[in-house]
Write a protein that holds these residues in place. Sequence first.
Motif, PDB file in Angstrom:
ATOM      1  N   PRO A  72      37.060  20.655  53.286  1.00 54.29           N
ATOM      2  CA  PRO A  72      37.860  19.368  52.595  1.00 54.29           C
ATOM      3  C   PRO A  72      39.088  19.497  52.420  1.00 54.29           C
ATOM      4  N   GLU A  73      39.744  18.216  52.457  1.00 57.03           N
ATOM      5  CA  GLU A  73      41.276  18.103  52.132  1.00 57.03           C
ATOM      6  C   GLU A  73      41.706  18.576  51.040  1.00 57.03           C
ATOM      7  N   TYR A  74      42.929  18.995  50.919  1.00 63.34           N
ATOM      8  CA  TYR A  74      43.541  19.738  49.980  1.00 63.34           C
ATOM      9  C   TYR A  74      45.157  19.758  50.131  1.00 63.34           C
ATOM     10  N   GLU A  75      45.685  19.667  49.023  1.00 61.43           N
ATOM     11  CA  GLU A  75      47.200  19.614  49.238  1.00 61.43           C
ATOM     12  C   GLU A  75      47.725  21.017  49.511  1.00 61.43           C
ATOM     13  N   VAL A  76      48.445  21.009  50.601  1.00 63.92           N
ATOM     14  CA  VAL A  76      48.985  22.427  51.259  1.00 63.92           C
ATOM     15  C   VAL A  76      50.305  22.696  50.869  1.00 63.92           C
ATOM     16  N   ASN A  77      50.316  23.656  49.840  1.00 64.20           N
ATOM     17  CA  ASN A  77      51.615  23.969  49.214  1.00 64.20           C
ATOM     18  C   ASN A  77      51.516  25.613  49.221  1.00 64.20           C
ATOM     19  N   GLU A  78      52.683  26.215  48.483  1.00 58.48           N
ATOM     20  CA  GLU A  78      52.517  27.465  48.289  1.00 58.48           C
ATOM     21  C   GLU A  78      51.725  28.083  47.047  1.00 58.48           C
ATOM     22  N   ARG A  79      51.394  27.020  46.100  1.00 61.93           N
ATOM     23  CA  ARG A  79      50.595  27.223  45.054  1.00 61.93           C
ATOM     24  C   ARG A  79      49.123  27.531  45.559  1.00 61.93           C
ATOM     25  N   THR A  80      48.798  26.290  46.251  1.00 59.94           N
ATOM     26  CA  THR A  80      47.459  26.344  46.723  1.00 59.94           C
ATOM     27  C   THR A  80      47.039  27.335  47.647  1.00 59.94           C
ATOM     28  N   VAL A  81      48.005  27.569  48.478  1.00 59.72           N
ATOM     29  CA  VAL A  81      47.450  28.578  49.398  1.00 59.72           C
ATOM     30  C   VAL A  81      47.603  30.089  48.836  1.00 59.72           C
ATOM     31  N   ASP A  82      48.500  30.358  47.829  1.00 59.10           N
ATOM     32  CA  ASP A  82      48.263  31.557  47.239  1.00 59.10           C
ATOM     33  C   ASP A  82      46.934  31.559  46.351  1.00 59.10           C
ATOM     34  N   ILE A  83      46.434  30.452  45.719  1.00 60.15           N
ATOM     35  CA  ILE A  83      45.208  30.461  45.040  1.00 60.15           C
ATOM     36  C   ILE A  83      44.211  30.697  46.039  1.00 60.15           C
ATOM     37  N   LEU A  84      44.073  30.138  47.340  1.00 59.17           N
ATOM     38  CA  LEU A  84      43.078  30.334  48.112  1.00 59.17           C
ATOM     39  C   LEU A  84      43.066  31.680  48.681  1.00 59.17           C
ATOM     40  N   HIS A  85      44.139  32.229  48.905  1.00 57.80           N
ATOM     41  CA  HIS A  85      44.258  33.572  49.117  1.00 57.80           C
ATOM     42  C   HIS A  85      43.584  34.570  48.322  1.00 57.80           C
ATOM     43  N   GLU A  86      44.049  34.453  47.074  1.00 60.45           N
ATOM     44  CA  GLU A  86      43.576  35.285  46.335  1.00 60.45           C
ATOM     45  C   GLU A  86      41.889  35.025  46.122  1.00 60.45           C
ATOM     46  N   VAL A  87      41.319  33.792  46.190  1.00 62.89           N
ATOM     47  CA  VAL A  87      39.862  33.642  46.390  1.00 62.89           C
ATOM     48  C   VAL A  87      39.333  34.420  47.483  1.00 62.89           C
ATOM     49  N   MET A  88      39.957  34.072  48.791  1.00 66.59           N
ATOM     50  CA  MET A  88      39.366  34.964  49.869  1.00 66.59           C
ATOM     51  C   MET A  88      39.381  36.414  49.549  1.00 66.59           C
ATOM     52  N   GLU A  89      40.333  36.995  49.211  1.00 65.28           N
ATOM     53  CA  GLU A  89      40.380  38.448  48.823  1.00 65.28           C
ATOM     54  C   GLU A  89      39.089  38.822  48.096  1.00 65.28           C
ATOM     55  N   CYS A  90      38.930  38.174  47.011  1.00 65.20           N
ATOM     56  CA  CYS A  90      37.885  38.498  45.963  1.00 65.20           C
ATOM     57  C   CYS A  90      36.503  38.327  46.785  1.00 65.20           C
ATOM     58  N   ASN A  91      36.230  37.024  47.624  1.00 65.90           N
ATOM     59  CA  ASN A  91      35.067  36.967  48.438  1.00 65.90           C
ATOM     60  C   ASN A  91      34.913  38.071  49.333  1.00 65.90           C
ATOM     61  N   GLU A  92      36.111  38.425  50.202  1.00 66.39           N
ATOM     62  CA  GLU A  92      35.828  39.477  51.058  1.00 66.39           C
ATOM     63  C   GLU A  92      35.337  40.986  50.356  1.00 66.39           C
ATOM     64  N   GLU A  93      36.079  41.129  48.969  1.00 69.24           N
ATOM     65  CA  GLU A  93      35.568  42.086  48.367  1.00 69.24           C
ATOM     66  C   GLU A  93      34.311  42.161  48.014  1.00 69.24           C
ATOM     67  N   ARG A  94      33.811  40.952  47.577  1.00 74.01           N
ATOM     68  CA  ARG A  94      32.287  40.776  46.983  1.00 74.01           C
ATOM     69  C   ARG A  94      31.493  40.887  48.199  1.00 74.01           C
ATOM     70  N   ASP A  95      31.769  40.622  49.295  1.00 74.71           N
ATOM     71  CA  ASP A  95      30.971  40.591  50.624  1.00 74.71           C
ATOM     72  C   ASP A  95      30.838  42.216  50.966  1.00 74.71           C
ATOM     73  N   LYS A  96      31.921  43.050  50.929  1.00 79.55           N
ATOM     74  CA  LYS A  96      31.892  44.553  51.124  1.00 79.55           C
ATOM     75  C   LYS A  96      30.990  45.002  50.101  1.00 79.55           C
ATOM     76  N   ASP A  97      30.919  44.837  48.859  1.00 84.30           N
ATOM     77  CA  ASP A  97      30.215  45.359  47.739  1.00 84.30           C
ATOM     78  C   ASP A  97      28.687  45.226  48.243  1.00 84.30           C
ATOM     79  N   ILE A  98      28.440  43.715  48.786  1.00 86.05           N
ATOM     80  CA  ILE A  98      27.110  43.476  48.969  1.00 86.05           C
ATOM     81  C   ILE A  98      26.453  44.240  50.158  1.00 86.05           C
ATOM     82  N   MET A  99      27.481  44.353  51.175  1.00 80.56           N
ATOM     83  CA  MET A  99      26.943  45.066  52.257  1.00 80.56           C
ATOM     84  C   MET A  99      26.827  46.510  52.298  1.00 80.56           C
ATOM     85  N   LEU A 100      27.467  47.112  51.136  1.00 83.57           N
ATOM     86  CA  LEU A 100      27.328  48.585  50.809  1.00 83.57           C
ATOM     87  C   LEU A 100      25.954  48.633  50.291  1.00 83.57           C
ATOM     88  N   VAL A 101      25.623  47.575  49.127  1.00 86.67           N
ATOM     89  CA  VAL A 101      24.126  47.797  48.436  1.00 86.67           C
ATOM     90  C   VAL A 101      23.061  47.535  49.363  1.00 86.67           C
TER      91      VAL A 101
END
Length: 242
Positions: free
Chosen positions: A16-45
């Motif tokens: 999906p299209e979104y406005e690329v700026n420093e704020r949106t990239v930071d938010i997506l990066h934070e969401v990405m890190e949370c998602n990756e951590e969750r995936d790791k936890d699920i894999m451990l389970v």
Amino acid sequence: QVTLWLKKIYGDMPIPEYEVNERTVDILHEVMECNEERDKDIMLVIEDMKDQTTKYEAETKYWQDILGEGLGLSVGSLSQEAMTDLIDLVESAMELEVEDTSLTSFYSAINYMSSELYKTKSKNEEMELKLKTLTKKLTSALTLEKKLEEDVKKLKESQEAQKAKAESRSKNLKFLEDKSKDLKIRIADAESELVAMGLDQSLTHEALMKSSEELAALLKEIEPLKKELASYHDLPLVTIPL
């Protein structure tokens, strides 16, 4: 890094299209890190569940070998009644979450559940008591509120009635004051006409009122003299010799 993650998430679907700026990239990066951590936890389970499954399968195989080879027991060799009891035993063990089917484990689990049941009942009784108390307080408060509303209504009605009476008395007083002023004016006008016609000044209303006041003052002054004279009338007659 964020773009690669989004492509991985959406796969063949367009991002999906979104406005690329420093704020949106930071938010997506934070969401990405949370998602990756969750995936790791699920894999451990998942890995833990696989290990547990392998462990249970090995233990099942071990006991099957012991029962089958050592005691000659198999699922097919058990009677219907024995199968029913075995199923009940397994279901009870799973329900009580015991580690094994020994009597000690069952008794411990049953005691624990009985203790939890007692705690739950005690807590429910406590909550019921609190509920009854709150209900009683609420009922009392609602009753008091209703009584206060009725008292306020009666007070307003009483105030309105008193206000109506006060307005009526005020109107009557104003009418009497106006009437008195009118009569005084009429009397003064009539006296002026009579004086112009030759009436003696001593016969005017003002003069008569003044005379009446003077007469009342004189009567008040002679009142003690009248009492003293009356006391003399009560004395016996004395005959004076010639």
